[in-house]
Design a protein around this motif. Structure first.
Motif, PDB file in Angstrom:
ATOM      1  N   ALA A  76       0.867  -1.220  -0.130  1.00  0.00           N
ATOM      2  CA  ALA A  76       0.138   0.127  -0.085  1.00  0.00           C
ATOM      3  C   ALA A  76       0.943   1.376  -0.031  1.00  0.00           C
ATOM      4  CB  ALA A  76      -1.090   0.156   1.048  1.00  0.00           C
ATOM      5  N   GLY A  78       1.060   3.401  -2.450  1.00  0.00           N
ATOM      6  CA  GLY A  78       0.463   4.176  -3.370  1.00  0.00           C
ATOM      7  C   GLY A  78       1.373   4.631  -4.586  1.00  0.00           C
ATOM      8  N   CYS A  80       1.921   3.110  -7.523  1.00  0.00           N
ATOM      9  CA  CYS A  80       1.134   2.845  -8.610  1.00  0.00           C
ATOM     10  C   CYS A  80       0.239   3.691  -8.845  1.00  0.00           C
ATOM     11  CB  CYS A  80       0.745   1.430  -8.751  1.00  0.00           C
ATOM     12  SG  CYS A  80      -0.419   1.203  -7.221  1.00  0.00           S
ATOM     13  N   MET A  91      -6.860   3.426  -4.207  1.00  0.00           N
ATOM     14  CA  MET A  91      -6.355   2.496  -2.994  1.00  0.00           C
ATOM     15  C   MET A  91      -6.421   3.105  -1.480  1.00  0.00           C
ATOM     16  SD  MET A  91      -2.627   1.272  -2.191  1.00  0.00           S
ATOM     17  CE  MET A  91      -2.656   2.734  -1.264  1.00  0.00           C
ATOM     18  N   TYR A 113      -8.201  -1.889  -3.095  1.00  0.00           N
ATOM     19  CA  TYR A 113      -7.614  -1.637  -4.357  1.00  0.00           C
ATOM     20  C   TYR A 113      -8.461  -1.729  -5.386  1.00  0.00           C
ATOM     21  CZ  TYR A 113      -3.240  -1.294  -7.136  1.00  0.00           C
ATOM     22  OH  TYR A 113      -2.489  -0.944  -8.021  1.00  0.00           O
ATOM     23  N   PRO A 131       7.445  -0.914  -6.476  1.00  0.00           N
ATOM     24  CA  PRO A 131       8.926  -1.383  -5.680  1.00  0.00           C
ATOM     25  C   PRO A 131       8.647  -2.733  -5.103  1.00  0.00           C
ATOM     26  CG  PRO A 131       7.759  -0.066  -4.362  1.00  0.00           C
ATOM     27  CD  PRO A 131       6.667  -0.045  -5.413  1.00  0.00           C
ATOM     28  N   LYS A 132       7.590  -3.448  -4.956  1.00  0.00           N
ATOM     29  CA  LYS A 132       7.537  -4.781  -4.639  1.00  0.00           C
ATOM     30  C   LYS A 132       7.193  -5.868  -5.388  1.00  0.00           C
ATOM     31  CE  LYS A 132       7.978  -3.106  -0.401  1.00  0.00           C
ATOM     32  NZ  LYS A 132       9.199  -3.549   0.339  1.00  0.00           N
ATOM     33  N   ILE A 135       2.178  -5.928  -8.824  1.00  0.00           N
ATOM     34  CA  ILE A 135       1.225  -5.510  -9.735  1.00  0.00           C
ATOM     35  C   ILE A 135       2.078  -6.054 -11.116  1.00  0.00           C
ATOM     36  CG2 ILE A 135       1.650  -3.134  -9.794  1.00  0.00           C
ATOM     37  CD1 ILE A 135      -1.383  -3.086 -10.347  1.00  0.00           C
TER      38      ILE A 135
HETATM   39  S1  SF4 Z   1       1.004  -2.357  -6.208  1.00  0.00           S
HETATM   40 FE1  SF4 Z   1       2.996  -1.880  -5.583  1.00  0.00          FE
HETATM   41  S2  SF4 Z   1       2.995   0.404  -5.962  1.00  0.00           S
HETATM   42 FE2  SF4 Z   1       1.049  -0.150  -5.800  1.00  0.00          FE
HETATM   43  S3  SF4 Z   1       0.411   0.375  -3.665  1.00  0.00           S
HETATM   44 FE3  SF4 Z   1       1.089  -1.990  -3.775  1.00  0.00          FE
HETATM   45  S4  SF4 Z   1       3.213  -2.045  -3.375  1.00  0.00           S
HETATM   46 FE4  SF4 Z   1       2.825   0.178  -3.919  1.00  0.00          FE
END
Ligand code: SF4
Ligand code: SF4
Length: 166
Positions: A76, A78, A80, A91, A113, A131-132, A135
Motif C-alpha cells: 500500500a 501508493g 502505482c 487505493m 484496491y 517497488p514490491k 502488480i
Molecule cells: S501495487 Fe506496488 S506500487 Fe501499488 S501500492 Fe502496492 S506495493 Fe505500492
C-alpha cells in the motif's frame, strides 16, 4: 440577393446509354468485386469461439501477486496510483493486525484496491512503478460488460488466488 461570383454552376444530367440502362455490366462488376473478396483471407475472427494470438509484449488485465508464503505482496505504498496517468487506481491503506501476519507482508496493506478498467489505458506504468513487484499486467483481456460500475475491478478480481497445498 445577387451572387458575388459571376460563375454559374451548371449541372447537366447526361442521358444513360443503352448498356447503362440494362444495368448488367454494373451488376457483373459488383459481383466480380464480391467474388474477389470471397476468396481473400478474412481479416476478422469469430470471437469469442476463436481467440487472437497476442504478441509477447501484450498487456492484459492486472493481477496483484502473492509472495512464496501466499501473502499479498502489495504494501500500500501508493506509487502505482501516483504514477497512473489515467487516475484509474483507487487505493486505501490499512494497518495490519497481529493475527494477519500470514495474509500481509508488512505493517501496511491495501484494504481497498480498485482499478477502473474503462479509464485504464494499459500503459504499464503502475507495473513499472511498483517497488514490491506486486502488480503485473499479465492477465487475460478485460471482458465486455453492460454497466460502467462492473468495470471497476476490486481485490476480489485482481488478487491472485491463495496458494494451495500440493
Ligand atoms: S501495487 Fe506496488 S506500487 Fe501499488 S501500492 Fe502496492 S506495493 Fe505500492
Ligand atoms: S496500466 Fe497505466 S493506465 Fe492502467 S492502471 Fe496502470 S498506470 Fe494506470
Amino acid at each position: 440577393m445577387e451572387s458575388l461570383s459571376n460563375k454559374k454552376k451548371v449541372l447537366e444530367q447526361k442521358p444513360m446509354t443503352l448498356t447503362e440502362r440494362m444495368y448488367i455490366p454494373a451488376i457483373l462488376k459488383g459481383m466480380s468485386t464480391t467474388m474477389g473478396h470471397f476468396f481473400k483471407k478474412s481479416s476478422t475472427i469469430k470471437y469469442p469461439e476463436q481467440e487472437r494470438v497476442f504478441s509477447t509484449n501484450w498487456r492484459g488485465m492486472h493481477s496483484l501477486k502473492r509472495d512464496e508464503h501466499g501473502r499479498e505482496r502489495c504494501t500500500a505504498c501508493g506509487l502505482c496510483a501516483l504514477s497512473c496517468p489515467a487516475e484509474a487506481i483507487t487505493m486505501i491503506a490499512a494497518e495490519r493486525k497481529n493475527d494477519e501476519k500470514h495474509l500481509y507482508r508488512e505493517e501496511k496493506y491495501a484494504s481497498v484496491y480498485e482499478i477502473n478498467m474503462l479509464r485504464c489505458i494499459f500503459c504499464g506504468l503502475c507495473e513499472e512503478a511498483c517497488p514490491k513487484e506486486a502488480i503485473y499486467l499479465d492477465g487475460p483481456i478485460v471482458p465486455s460488460d453492460y454497466l460502467r460500475k462492473d468495470f471497476i475491478y476490486g481485490k476480489d478480481k485482481l488478487v491472485e488466488p491463495p496458494l494451495t497445498d500440493k
